[in-house]
Design an enzyme around this catalytic site. Structure first.
Site, PDB file in Angstrom:
ATOM      1  N   THR A  86       0.805  -1.114  -0.058  1.00  0.00           N
ATOM      2  CA  THR A  86      -0.028   0.065  -0.076  1.00  0.00           C
ATOM      3  C   THR A  86       0.912   1.233  -0.226  1.00  0.00           C
ATOM      4  O   THR A  86       0.254   2.432  -0.311  1.00  0.00           O
ATOM      5  CB  THR A  86      -0.914   0.278   1.116  1.00  0.00           C
ATOM      6  OG1 THR A  86      -0.088  -0.043   2.212  1.00  0.00           O
ATOM      7  CG2 THR A  86      -1.861  -1.276   1.219  1.00  0.00           C
ATOM      8  N   ASP A 266       5.369 -12.814   3.752  1.00  0.00           N
ATOM      9  CA  ASP A 266       4.994 -11.532   3.945  1.00  0.00           C
ATOM     10  C   ASP A 266       6.265 -10.503   4.125  1.00  0.00           C
ATOM     11  O   ASP A 266       6.172  -9.191   4.551  1.00  0.00           O
ATOM     12  CB  ASP A 266       4.205 -11.238   5.255  1.00  0.00           C
ATOM     13  CG  ASP A 266       3.450  -9.733   5.256  1.00  0.00           C
ATOM     14  OD1 ASP A 266       3.339  -9.218   4.206  1.00  0.00           O
ATOM     15  OD2 ASP A 266       3.362  -9.198   6.362  1.00  0.00           O
ATOM     16  N   ASN A 271       4.942  -2.554   8.851  1.00  0.00           N
ATOM     17  CA  ASN A 271       4.156  -2.091  10.164  1.00  0.00           C
ATOM     18  C   ASN A 271       4.166  -3.166  11.207  1.00  0.00           C
ATOM     19  O   ASN A 271       3.228  -3.061  12.201  1.00  0.00           O
ATOM     20  CB  ASN A 271       2.695  -1.988   9.768  1.00  0.00           C
ATOM     21  CG  ASN A 271       2.472  -1.043   8.549  1.00  0.00           C
ATOM     22  OD1 ASN A 271       2.967   0.023   8.701  1.00  0.00           O
ATOM     23  ND2 ASN A 271       1.921  -1.324   7.353  1.00  0.00           N
TER      24      ASN A 271
HETATM   25  O1  LIG Z   1      -0.893  -5.598   7.954  1.00  0.00           O
HETATM   26  C1  LIG Z   1      -0.148  -4.798   7.336  1.00  0.00           C
HETATM   27  O2  LIG Z   1       0.318  -3.644   7.624  1.00  0.00           O
HETATM   28  C2  LIG Z   1       0.160  -5.155   6.037  1.00  0.00           C
HETATM   29  C3  LIG Z   1       0.313  -4.122   5.061  1.00  0.00           C
HETATM   30  C4  LIG Z   1       0.636  -4.377   3.695  1.00  0.00           C
HETATM   31  C5  LIG Z   1       0.863  -3.324   2.733  1.00  0.00           C
HETATM   32  O3  LIG Z   1       0.767  -2.233   3.142  1.00  0.00           O
HETATM   33  O4  LIG Z   1       0.657  -3.667   1.495  1.00  0.00           O
HETATM   34  O5  LIG Z   1       0.405  -5.576   3.228  1.00  0.00           O
HETATM   35  C6  LIG Z   1       0.129  -6.642   4.158  1.00  0.00           C
HETATM   36  O6  LIG Z   1       0.371  -7.923   3.581  1.00  0.00           O
HETATM   37  C7  LIG Z   1      -0.023  -6.490   5.468  1.00  0.00           C
END
Ligand SMILES: O=C(O)c1cc(C(=O)O)oc(=O)c1
Length: 313
Positions: A86, A266, A271
């Site tokens: 993200t 992962d 985070n």
């Molecule tokens: O739980 C999270 O913070 C997280 C964040 C992201 C992302 O920022 O894409 O991706 C994940 O698989 C888990």
């Protein structure tokens, strides 16, 4: 793919308290089956080459494709599925660059907006993208209207792609109708983030199991015990029985839906607030949730190959 403009080449300051990925992971005791796929991992930037998105909710450390592929080789994985993080918003350049330089050993999951053109989708497909990610975790993204997401789902379905969804367990009831209206295979990130302080046979996790039972197009990643665990022990300092409180949840999903589960590291673990796991010890979590060679083969090889490299089967 355009080179970044001078304005885009900038210094990024990590979010306060940010934990960097674990350097020098141990060798797993568990030997992964030949052809195993790390079906959930990310690249972050590097920011100077692939700037983080202005609308991001966190600024990570850099985690490059070279570092990801070195980890793949060290742990014994054969392939990766790189999921758009993200912090890059809907700018998929870092993820696409990782796919293009993987020698065919990586496929990807993108984030797109309604404005994406069919030509752009085709170019992503050619680079190895096979899915889009819809995120409902409020600390990670701003709200996107469901009609926009449904429109995107309809368009990507024509490419044979699937939809990856990330949400918290408490939000499943409200999102149920939207999820069950999706026209593609649907892959849930991290088991829909169960509260592992609640019973594995309690109503909240039962609802998730019912979601999978009632909808044969729904798959789940049984990943991220380091994120879900409340009582550990942590995958650090040689601990090969880490995150014992998550095991009953993940094992339940693997045993009931052996043909619809995926696993991923992962890495680089965005985070995390408490600790950063040793990825070698994280791999040693797998035989606890998939105790037989047959379940391991499905989880790590057959299932991800069916979803991401079906042309090789
Ligand atoms: O739980 C999270 O913070 C997280 C964040 C992201 C992302 O920022 O894409 O991706 C994940 O698989 C888990």
């Amino acid at each position: 793919m355009n080179a970044p403009t001078p304005k885009e080449i900038m210094e990024f300051t990590k979010t306060p308290g940010w934990l960097d990925w674990y350097a020098g992971p141990s060798q797993p005791a568990f030997t992964l089956p030949a052809g195993a796929v790390d079906a959930h991992c990310h690249v972050f930037g590097p920011g100077a080459e692939f700037p983080y998105a202005p609308e991001r909710k966190y600024t990570p450390c850099d985690a490059s494709k070279q570092q990801l592929y070195a980890l793949r080789d060290h742990l014994g994985f054969a392939r990766n599925v790189v999921v758009q993080a993200t912090c890059h918003g809907a700018d998929n350049r870092a993820m696409l660059d990782a796919l293009i330089h993987s020698g065919g050993k990586a496929r990807g999951v993108a984030t797109v907006r309604r404005s994406v053109s069919d030509e752009e989708l085709q170019a992503m497909h050619d680079a190895g993208v096979r899915g889009v990610r819809f995120n409902f975790v409020k600390r990670l993204v701003d709200f996107t209207p469901k009609d926009e997401l449904l429109e995107i789902a309809g368009r990507i379905a024509r490419f044979g792609w699937h939809v990856v969804i990330y949400f918290e367990a408490v939000d499943l009831p409200e999102l149920w109708d939207f999820f069950t209206a999706l026209p593609t295979t649907v892959v849930v990130d991290h088991m829909g983030r169960p509260d592992v302080g609640k019973p594995v046979d309690g109503p909240e996790f039962e609802l998730f199991l019912k979601f999978m039972r009632d909808n044969p197009n729904v798959w789940s990643k049984v990943s991220c015990p380091e994120r879900l665990s409340l009582s550990g022990p942590k995958a650090l300092a040689g601990e090969r029985n880490a995150y014992a409180d998550v095991v009953p949840f993940a094992r339940r999903v693997v045993e009931e839906f052996p043909d619809r589960v995926l696993w991923g590291t992962d890495w680089p673990h965005p985070n995390l607030k408490d600790h950063m796991p040793d990825d070698g010890l994280l791999v040693d979590f797998i035989p606890h949730i998939a105790p037989t060679a047959e379940l391991q083969q499905k989880l790590l090889v057959a299932n991800p190959m069916r979803l991401y490299w079906p042309e090789e089967l």
